[in-house]
Design a protein around this motif. Sequence first.
Motif, mmCIF file in Angstrom:
data_model
loop_
_atom_site.group_PDB
_atom_site.id
_atom_site.type_symbol
_atom_site.label_atom_id
_atom_site.label_comp_id
_atom_site.label_asym_id
_atom_site.label_seq_id
_atom_site.Cartn_x
_atom_site.Cartn_y
_atom_site.Cartn_z
ATOM 1 N N ARG A 67 -3.605 4.121 -6.995
ATOM 2 C CA ARG A 67 -3.495 5.566 -6.765
ATOM 3 C C ARG A 67 -4.082 6.270 -7.973
ATOM 4 O O ARG A 67 -3.706 6.002 -9.115
ATOM 5 C CB ARG A 67 -2.044 5.974 -6.590
ATOM 6 C CG ARG A 67 -1.918 7.447 -6.289
ATOM 7 C CD ARG A 67 -0.581 7.752 -5.677
ATOM 8 N NE ARG A 67 -0.548 9.149 -5.327
ATOM 9 C CZ ARG A 67 0.175 10.040 -5.977
ATOM 10 N NH1 ARG A 67 0.947 9.685 -6.972
ATOM 11 N NH2 ARG A 67 0.149 11.307 -5.608
ATOM 12 N N VAL A 127 -4.465 -2.198 -4.640
ATOM 13 C CA VAL A 127 -4.216 -0.789 -4.310
ATOM 14 C C VAL A 127 -4.087 -0.024 -5.621
ATOM 15 O O VAL A 127 -3.398 -0.469 -6.545
ATOM 16 C CB VAL A 127 -2.914 -0.630 -3.500
ATOM 17 C CG1 VAL A 127 -2.744 0.809 -3.047
ATOM 18 C CG2 VAL A 127 -2.880 -1.585 -2.328
ATOM 19 N N GLY A 147 -0.498 7.824 4.510
ATOM 20 C CA GLY A 147 -1.953 7.800 4.623
ATOM 21 C C GLY A 147 -2.484 9.207 4.662
ATOM 22 O O GLY A 147 -1.718 10.165 4.634
ATOM 23 N N THR A 199 -5.702 7.258 -2.779
ATOM 24 C CA THR A 199 -5.157 5.911 -2.858
ATOM 25 C C THR A 199 -6.270 4.971 -2.412
ATOM 26 O O THR A 199 -6.686 4.981 -1.258
ATOM 27 C CB THR A 199 -3.921 5.753 -1.966
ATOM 28 O OG1 THR A 199 -2.931 6.700 -2.359
ATOM 29 C CG2 THR A 199 -3.359 4.348 -2.061
ATOM 30 N N VAL A 250 0.842 -1.203 0.000
ATOM 31 C CA VAL A 250 0.000 0.000 0.000
ATOM 32 C C VAL A 250 0.878 1.254 0.000
ATOM 33 O O VAL A 250 0.641 2.191 -0.770
ATOM 34 C CB VAL A 250 -0.966 -0.008 1.202
ATOM 35 C CG1 VAL A 250 -1.714 1.313 1.304
ATOM 36 C CG2 VAL A 250 -1.938 -1.171 1.099
ATOM 37 N N ASP A 251 1.907 1.271 0.840
ATOM 38 C CA ASP A 251 2.784 2.440 0.915
ATOM 39 C C ASP A 251 3.541 2.668 -0.387
ATOM 40 O O ASP A 251 3.750 3.811 -0.796
ATOM 41 C CB ASP A 251 3.774 2.281 2.070
ATOM 42 C CG ASP A 251 3.121 2.510 3.422
ATOM 43 O OD1 ASP A 251 2.075 3.183 3.474
ATOM 44 O OD2 ASP A 251 3.676 2.017 4.432
ATOM 45 N N VAL A 260 -7.889 1.286 -1.644
ATOM 46 C CA VAL A 260 -7.441 -0.026 -1.162
ATOM 47 C C VAL A 260 -8.658 -0.906 -0.976
ATOM 48 O O VAL A 260 -9.611 -0.531 -0.291
ATOM 49 C CB VAL A 260 -6.676 0.093 0.171
ATOM 50 C CG1 VAL A 260 -6.201 -1.273 0.629
ATOM 51 C CG2 VAL A 260 -5.517 1.056 0.042
ATOM 52 N N ALA A 292 1.031 4.271 -2.687
ATOM 53 C CA ALA A 292 0.650 5.601 -2.201
ATOM 54 C C ALA A 292 1.781 6.610 -2.346
ATOM 55 O O ALA A 292 1.532 7.802 -2.558
ATOM 56 C CB ALA A 292 0.216 5.513 -0.744
ATOM 57 N N ARG A 300 -13.576 6.914 3.879
ATOM 58 C CA ARG A 300 -12.591 6.992 4.966
ATOM 59 C C ARG A 300 -13.261 7.151 6.324
ATOM 60 O O ARG A 300 -12.707 6.758 7.340
ATOM 61 C CB ARG A 300 -11.621 8.150 4.716
ATOM 62 C CG ARG A 300 -10.587 7.851 3.672
ATOM 63 C CD ARG A 300 -9.498 8.915 3.628
ATOM 64 N NE ARG A 300 -9.999 10.225 3.267
ATOM 65 C CZ ARG A 300 -10.076 10.678 2.018
ATOM 66 N NH1 ARG A 300 -9.681 9.917 1.015
ATOM 67 N NH2 ARG A 300 -10.523 11.883 1.764
ATOM 68 N N VAL A 357 -5.362 6.407 3.422
ATOM 69 C CA VAL A 357 -5.811 5.724 2.214
ATOM 70 C C VAL A 357 -7.330 5.629 2.265
ATOM 71 O O VAL A 357 -7.943 5.885 3.296
ATOM 72 C CB VAL A 357 -5.172 4.326 2.074
ATOM 73 C CG1 VAL A 357 -3.657 4.433 2.050
ATOM 74 C CG2 VAL A 357 -5.624 3.389 3.168
#
Length: 154
Positions: free
Chosen positions: A142, A140, A88, A151, A44-45, A153, A48, A126, A90
Amino acid sequence: MFDAPVETWYLWVGLAVAGTAAVGIAATLPRAPPPDAAGAADTVDAVAASDHAATGVHPLSVDAAKVGPYRLWLRDDGATGHAAFGFGPVTPVRPDTALWDVLRGTPPDRAFGAPADLRRAAAAARNRTPAWRRRERLTVRRVTWEGVDVTLVG
């Protein structure tokens, strides 16, 4: 002599209690380590943190996963692992939504009428409470669309 006679009853009772306690402790230990949530969070990172639109997939072999804006939880055989995202927040995506379509590859301008609609949908996603869901992989993506950068997920 400092030895206790072998015939004393309290010696045998003490050994029985200690043995029972040892078996009880061993039975409560987890049989396997918790799932590797850090590997999924790294995927994920990586997406992102990308400077451009990007997509990543991380296979999961767990019973359930829960994604929040800042954290990921994985559950398998009663053990739970979690990791925080470095980049984040995300946007956690639920199936059968317009965000789900964008996560799966639909261009955002076809799923939403305007960039503001994407921004509102992402903010609402979110703000939802994360829920456990059965997942075989973590996808994931972006997305950047006219000043809206999210981003996704799911």
